[in-house]
Scaffold this motif. Structure first.
Motif, short mmCIF file in Angstrom:
data_model
loop_
_atom_site.label_atom_id
_atom_site.label_comp_id
_atom_site.label_asym_id
_atom_site.label_seq_id
_atom_site.Cartn_x
_atom_site.Cartn_y
_atom_site.Cartn_z
N ALA A 293 0.74 -1.35 -0.15
CA ALA A 293 -0.09 -0.21 0.25
C ALA A 293 0.76 1.21 0.28
O ALA A 293 0.60 2.21 -1.39
CB ALA A 293 -0.31 0.16 0.60
N ILE A 294 1.68 1.25 0.60
CA ILE A 294 2.79 2.45 1.05
C ILE A 294 3.82 2.95 -0.03
O ILE A 294 3.90 3.65 -1.03
CB ILE A 294 3.72 1.97 1.80
N ASP A 295 4.75 1.43 -0.60
CA ASP A 295 5.64 1.39 -1.34
C ASP A 295 4.75 0.64 -2.81
O ASP A 295 6.27 0.89 -3.36
CB ASP A 295 6.68 0.76 -0.60
N GLY A 296 4.08 0.18 -3.33
CA GLY A 296 3.96 -0.61 -4.29
C GLY A 296 5.07 -1.89 -4.45
O GLY A 296 5.09 -2.31 -3.19
N PRO A 297 4.12 -2.95 -5.20
CA PRO A 297 4.81 -4.26 -4.82
C PRO A 297 6.02 -4.62 -5.07
O PRO A 297 6.94 -5.89 -5.76
CB PRO A 297 4.03 -4.39 -6.07
N GLY A 298 7.19 -3.57 -5.85
CA GLY A 298 8.14 -3.53 -5.85
C GLY A 298 9.14 -4.56 -5.57
O GLY A 298 9.79 -5.65 -5.80
N LEU A 299 9.33 -4.54 -3.96
CA LEU A 299 9.77 -5.30 -3.39
C LEU A 299 9.93 -7.11 -3.66
O LEU A 299 10.30 -7.65 -3.40
CB LEU A 299 10.06 -5.15 -1.50
N PHE A 300 8.71 -7.55 -4.36
CA PHE A 300 8.42 -8.87 -4.18
C PHE A 300 8.28 -8.97 -5.79
O PHE A 300 7.84 -10.46 -6.40
CB PHE A 300 6.76 -8.97 -3.72
N GLU A 301 8.57 -8.09 -6.76
CA GLU A 301 8.37 -8.79 -7.94
C GLU A 301 9.63 -8.08 -8.32
O GLU A 301 9.72 -6.91 -8.51
CB GLU A 301 6.97 -8.70 -8.61
N GLY A 302 9.56 -8.23 -10.06
CA GLY A 302 10.67 -7.26 -11.28
C GLY A 302 12.44 -7.44 -11.02
O GLY A 302 12.53 -8.48 -9.58
N CYS A 303 12.71 -7.37 -11.65
CA CYS A 303 14.40 -8.00 -11.35
C CYS A 303 14.78 -6.79 -11.07
O CYS A 303 14.99 -5.81 -10.83
CB CYS A 303 14.69 -7.42 -12.74
N SER A 304 16.00 -7.59 -10.18
CA SER A 304 16.72 -7.32 -8.40
C SER A 304 17.32 -6.09 -9.25
O SER A 304 17.78 -4.72 -9.14
CB SER A 304 16.98 -7.54 -7.48
N LEU A 305 17.94 -5.94 -10.65
CA LEU A 305 18.78 -5.54 -12.02
C LEU A 305 18.45 -4.04 -12.33
O LEU A 305 18.69 -3.74 -13.72
CB LEU A 305 20.22 -6.20 -12.05
N GLY A 306 16.94 -4.57 -12.75
CA GLY A 306 16.35 -3.72 -13.39
C GLY A 306 16.18 -4.13 -14.71
O GLY A 306 16.36 -3.82 -15.53
N LEU A 307 16.19 -5.58 -15.29
CA LEU A 307 16.54 -6.26 -16.35
C LEU A 307 15.16 -6.47 -16.71
O LEU A 307 14.62 -6.71 -15.96
CB LEU A 307 16.81 -7.36 -16.64
N ASN A 308 14.11 -5.65 -17.90
CA ASN A 308 12.90 -6.06 -18.61
C ASN A 308 13.25 -7.70 -19.22
O ASN A 308 11.90 -8.09 -19.07
CB ASN A 308 12.79 -5.33 -19.62
#
Length: 145
Positions: free
Chosen positions: A82-97
């Motif tokens: 709710a505060i930071d969004g789901p980024g901690l749980f999904e997506g690449c930790s290096l930011g790769l698509n």
């Protein structure tokens, strides 16, 4: 590990739960004082949490922020998202698509293990249970100087 907004939000919601266990509603000023957070920033976080229905609020002389049966299911994960969004749980930790199970980045496997542990930690107890631990003295919400 958590953003400053998330830290304030977690402490605030646990404090609100602690007060709600005693049938009390609390204002942003009191919450900010008790969780050692700036009042305007805390108020902004709390309004966002009300909007996302993680906590409730009531206006008027007997109003304030509160939680009740409708909020019992929420966990730290719900609050973090709710505060930071789901980024901690999904997506690449290096930011790769293109990072995926079939096309992993150099950190993919290790980060997946860490995320599993973090997810368990953030969903093992409800926010109400965390507040009950503070209320009983099993854990603390104040920082020591």
């Amino acid at each position: 590990m958590f953003s400053k907004a998330c830290q304030y939000g977690i402490r605030s919601v646990i404090y609100i739960w602690k007060q709600s266990l005693n049938n009390n509603k609390v204002g942003a000023k009191e919450i900010a004082e008790h969780v050692d957070a700036p009042e305007p920033f805390t108020a902004k976080i709390l309004q966002e949490l009300v909007r996302k229905k993680v906590i409730g609020s009531m206006k008027g002389p007997t109003g304030g922020f509160y939680v009740d049966k409708a909020h019992e299911k929420f966990t730290l994960k719900d609050l973090v998202v709710a505060i930071d969004g789901p980024g901690l749980f999904e997506g690449c930790s290096l930011g790769l698509n293109q990072c995926s199970e079939t096309n992993p980045c150099p950190l993919h496997t290790e980060v997946k293990v860490v995320r599993t542990h973090i997810l368990h930690m953030l969903t093992a107890k409800s926010l109400k249970q965390l507040a009950e631990e503070v209320e009983s003295g099993e854990t603390v919400l104040a920082r020591f100087i």
